[in-house]
Design a protein around this motif. Structure first.
Motif, PDB file in Angstrom:
ATOM      1  N   TYR A  35      -6.546   4.607-125.304  1.00  0.00           N
ATOM      2  CA  TYR A  35      -6.756   5.667-126.276  1.00  0.00           C
ATOM      3  C   TYR A  35      -7.051   6.961-125.522  1.00  0.00           C
ATOM      4  O   TYR A  35      -7.505   6.947-124.385  1.00  0.00           O
ATOM      5  CB  TYR A  35      -7.951   5.365-127.190  1.00  0.00           C
ATOM      6  N   GLY A 106     -14.294   0.656-122.631  1.00  0.00           N
ATOM      7  CA  GLY A 106     -14.853   1.063-121.355  1.00  0.00           C
ATOM      8  C   GLY A 106     -15.518   2.422-121.471  1.00  0.00           C
ATOM      9  O   GLY A 106     -15.517   3.042-122.534  1.00  0.00           O
TER      10      GLY A 106
ATOM     11  N   TYR B  33     -13.753  -1.157-138.741  1.00  0.00           N
ATOM     12  CA  TYR B  33     -14.747  -1.218-137.681  1.00  0.00           C
ATOM     13  C   TYR B  33     -15.584   0.060-137.705  1.00  0.00           C
ATOM     14  O   TYR B  33     -15.068   1.150-137.962  1.00  0.00           O
ATOM     15  CB  TYR B  33     -14.054  -1.325-136.311  1.00  0.00           C
ATOM     16  N   TYR B  35     -18.114   2.260-135.147  1.00  0.00           N
ATOM     17  CA  TYR B  35     -18.546   2.435-133.769  1.00  0.00           C
ATOM     18  C   TYR B  35     -19.558   3.567-133.712  1.00  0.00           C
ATOM     19  O   TYR B  35     -19.511   4.508-134.509  1.00  0.00           O
ATOM     20  CB  TYR B  35     -17.363   2.794-132.857  1.00  0.00           C
ATOM     21  N   GLN B  37     -21.095   6.439-130.919  1.00  0.00           N
ATOM     22  CA  GLN B  37     -20.856   7.073-129.620  1.00  0.00           C
ATOM     23  C   GLN B  37     -21.958   8.077-129.336  1.00  0.00           C
ATOM     24  O   GLN B  37     -22.184   9.012-130.114  1.00  0.00           O
ATOM     25  CB  GLN B  37     -19.487   7.764-129.579  1.00  0.00           C
ATOM     26  N   SER B  42     -19.247   5.955-123.976  1.00  0.00           N
ATOM     27  CA  SER B  42     -18.135   5.321-124.658  1.00  0.00           C
ATOM     28  C   SER B  42     -18.564   4.825-126.032  1.00  0.00           C
ATOM     29  O   SER B  42     -19.654   5.118-126.505  1.00  0.00           O
ATOM     30  CB  SER B  42     -17.597   4.166-123.818  1.00  0.00           C
ATOM     31  N   LEU B  43     -17.697   4.079-126.684  1.00  0.00           N
ATOM     32  CA  LEU B  43     -17.961   3.613-128.039  1.00  0.00           C
ATOM     33  C   LEU B  43     -18.639   2.251-128.025  1.00  0.00           C
ATOM     34  O   LEU B  43     -18.196   1.338-127.343  1.00  0.00           O
ATOM     35  CB  LEU B  43     -16.644   3.518-128.819  1.00  0.00           C
ATOM     36  N   PHE B  88     -18.100   6.581-135.812  1.00  0.00           N
ATOM     37  CA  PHE B  88     -16.682   6.535-136.134  1.00  0.00           C
ATOM     38  C   PHE B  88     -16.372   5.289-136.945  1.00  0.00           C
ATOM     39  O   PHE B  88     -16.876   4.202-136.641  1.00  0.00           O
ATOM     40  CB  PHE B  88     -15.827   6.476-134.867  1.00  0.00           C
ATOM     41  N   LEU B 102      -6.016   0.747-133.382  1.00  0.00           N
ATOM     42  CA  LEU B 102      -6.847   1.236-134.465  1.00  0.00           C
ATOM     43  C   LEU B 102      -6.600   2.720-134.708  1.00  0.00           C
ATOM     44  O   LEU B 102      -6.318   3.467-133.774  1.00  0.00           O
ATOM     45  CB  LEU B 102      -8.323   1.032-134.127  1.00  0.00           C
ATOM     46  N   PHE B 104      -8.619   5.944-135.924  1.00  0.00           N
ATOM     47  CA  PHE B 104     -10.004   6.385-136.050  1.00  0.00           C
ATOM     48  C   PHE B 104     -10.122   7.589-136.975  1.00  0.00           C
ATOM     49  O   PHE B 104      -9.209   8.433-137.051  1.00  0.00           O
ATOM     50  CB  PHE B 104     -10.561   6.789-134.687  1.00  0.00           C
ATOM     51  N   GLY B 105     -11.267   7.681-137.632  1.00  0.00           N
ATOM     52  CA  GLY B 105     -11.624   8.919-138.299  1.00  0.00           C
ATOM     53  C   GLY B 105     -12.096   9.942-137.278  1.00  0.00           C
ATOM     54  O   GLY B 105     -12.189   9.654-136.079  1.00  0.00           O
ATOM     55  N   LYS B 106     -12.382  11.142-137.739  1.00  0.00           N
ATOM     56  CA  LYS B 106     -12.801  12.219-136.831  1.00  0.00           C
ATOM     57  C   LYS B 106     -14.244  12.048-136.364  1.00  0.00           C
ATOM     58  O   LYS B 106     -14.683  12.734-135.448  1.00  0.00           O
ATOM     59  CB  LYS B 106     -12.646  13.582-137.504  1.00  0.00           C
TER      60      LYS B 106
END
Lengths: 114, 114
Positions: A35, A106, B33, B35, B37, B42-43, B88, B102, B104-106
């Motif tokens: 990504y 990562g 999902y 996440y 951050q 990272s996520l 996210f 995936l 992702f949203g903003k």
């Protein structure tokens, strides 16, 4: 390994140069994703590997971007003739078998093209 | 093309308050999902929601999924400063026309003030 490992953590390169970014996924994970995350945005999908093959490369922005995973483990994202617009954090994720299983990310490689 | 919209994009709230982040998506999916951050990191996977009506809770966070409404919510109860981060949501696209990664949203940038 215990988690997804990416190297280098930071990379500064001059416009027009070639760069390689490395991802070492969690051991045993067959699915690997790349990504790209620009500042203030969510990650954008680039490419998905299932084993050694690129199952979906529809997110690669143009033919300057290429990725390989020759032995089904470590992957390398390659960017030719870098442009300032390529500057972003490049994230790698792996999951056990694919989209049905949770993906682990990562720490990312922050690429800056000057 | 799958679109994922989060709102709000920015949220400043006081400790002890409750709030909800919304995630809408445009095509059929039953895998969503969430996440977290932190800046420069990272996520971190928070929740994996795999079916209509799924509800998961971890500490002060609770996530739910309504596949018919194409809506997921992330509810924060009695917020504490440590929950300050960007959140996210990400959706897996099973429409056949989208990428295998995936979308992702903003992201929702959450600041919790003492």
């Amino acid at each position: 390994g215990a988690g997804v490992s990416q190297t280098p953590s930071n990379k500064v390169t001059e416009k027009g140069k070639y760069v390689e970014l490395r991802c070492d996924p969690i051991s045993g994970h067959t699915a690997l994703y790349w990504y790209r995350q620009s500042l203030g945005q969510g990650p954008e999908f680039l490419i998905y590997f299932q084993g050694t093959g690129a199952a979906d490369d529809s997110g690669l922005p143009n033919d300057r971007f290429f990725a390989v995973r020759p032995e089904g483990s470590v992957s390398t994202l390659k960017i030719q003739r870098t442009e300032r617009g390529d500057s972003a954090v490049y994230l790698c994720a792996s999951s056990l078998t694919g989209m049905n299983t949770e993906a682990f990310f990562g720490q990312g490689t922050r690429l800056t093209v000057v | 093309e799958l679109k994922v919209e989060q709102n709000p994009l920015f949220l400043s709230m006081q400790e002890g308050k409750n709030y909800t982040i919304y995630c809408n998506y445009s095509t059929t999916s039953d895998r969503l999902y969430w996440y977290r951050q932190d800046p420069g990191k990272s996520l971190e996977s928070l929740f994996v929601l795999l079916s209509n009506g799924a509800v998961k809770q971890e500490g002060r966070l609770m996530a739910s999924l309504d596949t018919k409404a194409r809506l997921s919510t992330l509810h924060i109860t009695a917020a504490v400063h440590d929950l300050s981060a960007t959140y996210f949501c990400a959706v897996a696209d099973y429409s056949g026309g989208g990428a295998d990664g995936l979308t992702f949203g903003k992201g929702t940038h959450l600041i919790i003030q003492p």
